[in-house]
Design an enzyme around this catalytic site. Structure first.
Site, mmCIF file in Angstrom:
data_model
loop_
_atom_site.group_PDB
_atom_site.id
_atom_site.type_symbol
_atom_site.label_atom_id
_atom_site.label_comp_id
_atom_site.label_asym_id
_atom_site.label_seq_id
_atom_site.Cartn_x
_atom_site.Cartn_y
_atom_site.Cartn_z
ATOM 1 C CG ASP A 102 36.579 37.577 42.933
ATOM 2 O OD1 ASP A 102 36.908 37.070 41.906
ATOM 3 O OD2 ASP A 102 36.783 38.798 43.247
ATOM 4 C CB SER A 159 35.216 44.367 39.325
ATOM 5 O OG SER A 159 36.383 43.754 38.941
ATOM 6 C CB CYS A 174 38.290 41.843 43.797
ATOM 7 S SG CYS A 174 38.623 42.837 42.011
ATOM 8 C CG HIS A 182 34.769 39.301 39.664
ATOM 9 N ND1 HIS A 182 35.506 39.724 40.762
ATOM 10 C CD2 HIS A 182 34.533 40.117 39.020
ATOM 11 C CE1 HIS A 182 36.013 41.058 40.558
ATOM 12 N NE2 HIS A 182 35.402 41.161 39.067
#
Length: 650
Positions: free
Chosen positions: A477, A261, A480, A537
């Site tokens: 996700d 992340s 990102c 994520h």
């Protein structure tokens, strides 16, 4: 003063915490004392650095084999240790180290960092890829069991809570009150406010939560982590690959740094800083006898938010047109967001203004030039509000486009576990556990660190040194997303003169086992990009076997598609030019309201129940009634557990 009593209807995992500590002046004694089992020694490398560590009891994190050694504790840096960086606060960085399942004396070493900024790496350990996971044993009892696809299968692994004030890390211990509804901490301890019942406030011991007591840019955080690793590796040289011959590769064995992340910003800067410190050791700027070489073998970035100049334009594209066929925003909204990115005075231009200011006034990225901070913070705000934020109106999770809010995956059982007195004593924790630090996030926001950039240049530099750079992205996700991650991989190649063949390399299937293809990977030399199917994520939480397989192939330097030995000087994957696989979205999962993650996992009705003292809480989860809880099926023995205590007004 007697602690206030919970309503009888609330049987709570928080009850254990409350009965110990509510409205007392100090929840737990400082962990460094004569009978705590803590070893406190100065670093053999730098006497200013102190290491406090324990060997936690077997079962605290139950591993596949009981002989796997573990160490938990703190590396403590005094004030001004980071000079010339301004650091007028102490740094106590928490770590949890676990040996590999086999041959730990020759196994690689992986350092794992979560992102945030200010997100604890205990997320990685307990929710993603650690050797163990927290499970329910019975009502009021939690324990741990081995995780099948823990990354300790192929590596020694070190989880670090950084920057300072993150997770179990702290500057100084401070008594305060946690508001469960808002997830905020206030000092000094209080009885709470009149518009919330007393049971939604927990008193405990925390860090100062002062944003001036942590790093405020990724560059400064790199300095702090380098010093921390100097302390850890000096104390535990047996796990430092640089002190032993590498049995599989020629030359000095290296450490593997994996991040996630915001780690898309942390990882490249940290890795480049470590390598630059190595050069300073060689040219005499740093003393060889008081420092250690930290040589990297690979940098792995999972779901990295790396650079908005590259990734920013893909937010509206992914939100409208993704492989799941989910239109979270309309075509008009997509076009408006794209225009906000590209227009005069828009996101792209403001980011460039921020970076122009850095290049002229803050080349060291210390975050101490007010005009530069303002420009970068402004760029971050405009980009978030005009490019990213339109997606939020969809009511979908930013971490998994297939799910509506609230999104309670993965399970947050570990939050209760780490806040039990037994577990905190077992690992030598000085403060209560918090998953995310608002103080750290605030410090980084004030300098606009998110938009400062430089990471793509850093990864190009690492490739020039022979470091493997691997990008890993789950395709569900949003925040990102993999489209932006793929663009980052092309940008790295564009800045690396010998990596032009990366563009023509094809996407090869990631063959996980004899019956499953887990994704697609483009690879040339030491640079790779992997799209992981059906993952949000926190990639290893969604696809544990695929994530482990890709991780192991990266650290072994093999073909990511099949795990075959290759010559990284010339290897290029073959396959389709684009990763075109389409997916079917899973069903909407039933939400689970975790009492220590209310804002993320509870809907408005559940929050109202908590405010009104309704429902029951069992093992940290809110239920309408006790009959809604289901006893766990019998499974592997969980050696170490804590028992919750019930509080009633009887």
């Amino acid at each position: 003063m007697r602690p206030p009593l919970l309503p009888a209807i609330l049987r709570s995992a928080i009850g254990f915490f409350l009965i110990l500590s509510v409205f007392t002046t100090g929840q737990y004694a400082p962990f460094i004392n004569s009978d705590s089992g803590v070893n406190s020694i100065p670093s053999p490398v730098d006497g200013n650095i102190l290491i406090h560590f324990k060997i936690p009891p077997v079962g605290t994190c139950t591993t596949a084999f009981p002989q796997q050694q573990q160490y938990t504790g703190y590396v403590s840096l005094p004030r001004f240790e980071l000079a010339p960086v301004q650091q007028n606060y102490s740094i106590n960085t928490f770590f949890w180290f676990i040996e590999a399942r086999t041959s730990p004396s020759t196994a690689p070493l992986t350092v794992f960092l979560n992102g945030g900024p200010g997100t604890s790496s205990m997320v990685g350990l307990f929710q993603e890829n650690g050797p163990c996971e927290v499970v329910e044993i019975a009502e009021g009892k939690l324990g741990t069991q081995p995780r099948e696809w823990g990354w300790d299968r192929s590596s020694n692994i070190l989880y670090i809570d950084q920057p300072n004030l993150t997770g179990f890390s702290y500057d100084n211990t401070t008594d305060g009150t946690l508001n469960l509804i808002t997830s905020t901490i206030s000092t000094p301890p209080s009885l709470g406010s009149g518009n919330q019942p007393p049971h939604t406030f927990l008193n405990g011991t925390f860090s100062s939560n002062n944003s001036a007591s942590t790093t405020n840019t990724t560059e400064i955080a790199a300095h702090a982590l380098w010093h921390m690793l100097q302390g850890f590796l000096g104390t535990f040289p047996q796990y430092n690959p640089g002190t032993r011959p590498n049995s599989t590769q020629p030359g000095v064995a290296g450490i593997h740094l994996f991040t996630e992340s915001y780690g898309g910003k942390f990882g490249p800067v940290f890795a480049a800083y470590f390598e630059k410190q190595n050069l300073r050791r060689l040219n005499g700027s740093l003393p060889l006898n008081k420092t250690l070489e930290i040589r990297l073998a690979s940098l792995g970035i999972m779901q990295g938010c790396v650079d908005d100049l590259v990734q920013g334009r893909f937010y509206p594209i992914f939100a409208n047109n993704n492989t799941y066929g989910i239109q979270a925003i309309s075509l008009v909204q997509q076009q408006n967001a794209a225009n906000s990115f590209l227009s005069t005075g828009g996101c792209q231009q403001l980011i460039q203004t921020c970076r122009d200011g850095i290049n002229s006034m803050d080349q060291t990225n210390d975050g101490d030039v007010a005009t530069v901070n303002a420009a970068c913070s402004n760029a971050q705000t405009i980009c978030e509000n005009n490019v990213l934020a339109p997606y939020t109106a969809s009511g979908r999770s930013i971490y998994d486009i297939s799910q509506k809010l609230p999104d309670s995956f993965p399970a947050s059982t570990y939050l209760e576990y780490l806040n039990s007195a037994e577990v905190q004593g077992a690992v030598g924790a000085a403060v209560n556990y918090t998953q995310s630090s608002g103080a750290v996030a605030s410090a980084f926001n004030q300098t606009g660190d998110y938009e400062r950039g430089g990471q793509i240049n850093d990864m190009s530099y690492l490739l020039s040194l022979g470091v493997r750079v691997a990008l890993i992205y789950g395709d569900r996700d949003y925040i990102c997303n993999w489209l932006g991650g793929e663009a980052v991989s092309f940008s790295i190649a564009a800045q690396s003169p010998t990596y032009a063949p990366f563009y023509s390399a094809g996407y090869a299937d990631i063959v996980v086992n004899s019956t499953y293809v887990g994704g697609a990977s483009r690879q040339y030399g030491n640079l790779s990009f992997s799209r992981i199917y059906d993952a949000g994520h926190l990639v290893p939480a969604y696809q544990p076997e695929t994530a482990f397989t890709v991780f192991t192939r990266i650290i072994m330097g093999t073909d990511i598609s099949l795990g075959e030995p290759i010559d990284l000087a010339t290897f290029a994957s073959s396959g389709d030019a684009n990763a075109t696989h389409t997916n079917t979205a899973p069903d909407q999962a039933d939400p689970t309201c975790w009492i220590r993650s209310i804002q993320s996992t509870c809907d408005s009705d559940q929050i109202d129940k908590l405010r009104n003292g309704q429902g029951v809480i069992i093992n940290g989860v809110l239920y309408d009634s006790e009959s809604d809880w289901r006893a766990p099926a019998s499974g592997p023995a969980c050696v170490f557990h804590f028992e919750e205590r019930l509080i009633s007004n009887d």
